[in-house]
Design an enzyme around this catalytic site. Sequence first.
Site, PDB file in Angstrom:
ATOM      1  N   ARG A  46       0.824  -1.211   0.000  1.00 30.23           N
ATOM      2  CA  ARG A  46       0.000   0.000   0.000  1.00 30.23           C
ATOM      3  C   ARG A  46       0.859   1.263   0.000  1.00 30.23           C
ATOM      4  O   ARG A  46       0.625   2.180  -0.759  1.00 30.23           O
ATOM      5  CB  ARG A  46      -0.919  -0.001   1.214  1.00 30.23           C
ATOM      6  CG  ARG A  46      -2.348  -0.352   0.839  1.00 30.23           C
ATOM      7  CD  ARG A  46      -3.307   0.146   1.880  1.00 30.23           C
ATOM      8  NE  ARG A  46      -2.972  -0.368   3.199  1.00 30.23           N
ATOM      9  CZ  ARG A  46      -3.661  -1.315   3.821  1.00 30.23           C
ATOM     10  NH1 ARG A  46      -4.701  -1.829   3.252  1.00 30.23           N
ATOM     11  NH2 ARG A  46      -3.312  -1.719   5.023  1.00 30.23           N
ATOM     12  N   LYS A 107      -5.597 -16.902   5.359  1.00 34.34           N
ATOM     13  CA  LYS A 107      -6.589 -17.904   5.781  1.00 34.34           C
ATOM     14  C   LYS A 107      -8.001 -17.521   5.390  1.00 34.34           C
ATOM     15  O   LYS A 107      -8.812 -18.375   5.038  1.00 34.34           O
ATOM     16  CB  LYS A 107      -6.508 -18.164   7.285  1.00 34.34           C
ATOM     17  CG  LYS A 107      -6.453 -16.924   8.153  1.00 34.34           C
ATOM     18  CD  LYS A 107      -5.069 -16.689   8.681  1.00 34.34           C
ATOM     19  CE  LYS A 107      -4.884 -15.221   9.005  1.00 34.34           C
ATOM     20  NZ  LYS A 107      -3.914 -14.924  10.002  1.00 34.34           N
ATOM     21  N   GLU A 131       1.217 -22.909   3.987  1.00 37.96           N
ATOM     22  CA  GLU A 131       1.628 -23.350   5.331  1.00 37.96           C
ATOM     23  C   GLU A 131       1.389 -22.272   6.382  1.00 37.96           C
ATOM     24  O   GLU A 131       0.997 -22.562   7.513  1.00 37.96           O
ATOM     25  CB  GLU A 131       3.114 -23.738   5.308  1.00 37.96           C
ATOM     26  CG  GLU A 131       3.614 -24.353   6.582  1.00 37.96           C
ATOM     27  CD  GLU A 131       2.870 -25.632   6.924  1.00 37.96           C
ATOM     28  OE1 GLU A 131       3.097 -26.647   6.278  1.00 37.96           O
ATOM     29  OE2 GLU A 131       2.024 -25.603   7.859  1.00 37.96           O
ATOM     30  N   GLY A 136       0.636 -20.398  12.371  1.00 39.27           N
ATOM     31  CA  GLY A 136       1.936 -19.704  12.313  1.00 39.27           C
ATOM     32  C   GLY A 136       3.094 -20.601  11.929  1.00 39.27           C
ATOM     33  O   GLY A 136       3.094 -21.218  10.866  1.00 39.27           O
ATOM     34  N   GLY A 189       2.380  -7.047  16.752  1.00 37.24           N
ATOM     35  CA  GLY A 189       2.239  -7.600  15.399  1.00 37.24           C
ATOM     36  C   GLY A 189       1.534  -8.940  15.354  1.00 37.24           C
ATOM     37  O   GLY A 189       1.638  -9.672  14.379  1.00 37.24           O
ATOM     38  N   ASP A 203     -10.844 -15.585  12.732  1.00 39.51           N
ATOM     39  CA  ASP A 203      -9.511 -15.988  12.279  1.00 39.51           C
ATOM     40  C   ASP A 203      -9.267 -17.464  12.624  1.00 39.51           C
ATOM     41  O   ASP A 203      -8.837 -18.245  11.768  1.00 39.51           O
ATOM     42  CB  ASP A 203      -8.458 -15.085  12.941  1.00 39.51           C
ATOM     43  CG  ASP A 203      -7.053 -15.488  12.574  1.00 39.51           C
ATOM     44  OD1 ASP A 203      -6.574 -15.055  11.523  1.00 39.51           O
ATOM     45  OD2 ASP A 203      -6.430 -16.259  13.332  1.00 39.51           O
ATOM     46  N   LYS A 207      -8.882 -20.809  10.015  1.00 36.40           N
ATOM     47  CA  LYS A 207      -7.793 -21.795  10.128  1.00 36.40           C
ATOM     48  C   LYS A 207      -8.374 -23.198  10.372  1.00 36.40           C
ATOM     49  O   LYS A 207      -7.884 -24.182   9.822  1.00 36.40           O
ATOM     50  CB  LYS A 207      -6.858 -21.411  11.272  1.00 36.40           C
ATOM     51  CG  LYS A 207      -6.066 -20.135  10.990  1.00 36.40           C
ATOM     52  CD  LYS A 207      -5.410 -19.620  12.252  1.00 36.40           C
ATOM     53  CE  LYS A 207      -4.655 -18.337  12.029  1.00 36.40           C
ATOM     54  NZ  LYS A 207      -4.282 -17.665  13.282  1.00 36.40           N
TER      55      LYS A 207
HETATM   56  N1  HSE Z   1      -3.850 -12.737  13.915  1.00 29.96           N
HETATM   57  C1  HSE Z   1      -3.359 -14.065  13.820  1.00 29.96           C
HETATM   58  C2  HSE Z   1      -3.244 -14.664  15.211  1.00 29.96           C
HETATM   59  C3  HSE Z   1      -2.024 -14.053  13.114  1.00 29.96           C
HETATM   60  O1  HSE Z   1      -3.254 -13.901  16.170  1.00 29.96           O
HETATM   61  O2  HSE Z   1      -3.166 -15.872  15.356  1.00 29.96           O
HETATM   62  C4  HSE Z   1      -1.518 -15.391  12.700  1.00 29.96           C
HETATM   63  O3  HSE Z   1      -2.379 -16.030  11.796  1.00 29.96           O
END
Ligand code: HSE
Length: 330
Positions: A46, A107, A131, A136, A189, A203, A207
């Site tokens: 961006r 994901k 992967e 992670g 992060g 999230d 997954k």
């Molecule tokens: N936001 C995701 C987590 C990052 O906290 O697991 C990794 O996929």
Amino acid sequence: MASPLKVGIAGLGTVGASVVRLIDEQRQQLALRTGRPIEVVAVSARSRNKDRGIDMKRLRWVADPVKLANDPGIDAFVELIGGEGGPARAAVTAALKAGKPVVTANKALLARHGIELAELAEKRGVALNFEAAAAGAIPIVKTLREGLAGNSVQRVYGILNGTCNYMLTRMEREKLSFDECLKEAQRLGYAEADPTADVDGLDAAAKAAIIASLAFHTRVGLDDVSVEGIREVTADDIREAHASGCELKLLAIAQRRDDEHAQGVSVRVHPALVPNDHPLASVHGAYNAVLVEAESAGRLMFYGQGAGGAPTASAVLSDVVAAAAHRVHG
Ligand code: HSE
């Protein structure tokens, strides 16, 4: 030595910048391991001028990720933009159509459009590797696709969201508020660009859908997952869990069902009380853990960092190495 694998990366957030840095730092080892050098030659993001702690000068800048995906100067396309549609989907589709292997950590995209993208990759005979899209740094995708290929998996469950696990750990140990913990997770992060995906369980659900599809060789999408996040969890809930000898964790559970109520696969994400003597109770901070129950292999447990730049970049890199070695999965 064979010609280099020229890589284009779209999305230079925490993970993208770590991928560029790792490829640079491990230039020689990667070339020896794969038999050919790996070079990031072009990027798209961006903002062009943001300080990411990497040398941007030698990277060609392509403003439009779809253009980057089609760029004849790249051999493999890495998508780290995020988001289930929009530019991420358009760019991944373009790269596959152009016959380039794709690596993605996305994901949400896979949980919504994974089947259509996998079919396109198969038609073009190129790899679609992901992967980094689940758990992670833990190589759970390769484990399910390759390591357990000879097993019938009965159940896969665990902690799949680093942000929520980090927040629950901090709320419990430091007695910090929900909002304070979320801010910390963002600063470190761990959280998504829009952290509601983390705290509302979406999230982890994305997954879980990916993992269930691989584990049970079936099509599980985001809408098939029943989801409850941690937004309603209070300090009192955590205290009460402790008092009853448990840890409060956001769990993702995917299992085969074959009983009087249902036949098939059930996938769900919700907060749960985990007894202190269960292995998942000792998974703290941004760590993830996945337990797999398989017919011949028995019970397996995988543990590692589930979020953050370098751990996720490590998983992306394993897919880039596979692309350099021309490994393609159906
Ligand atoms: N936001 C995701 C987590 C990052 O906290 O697991 C990794 O996929």
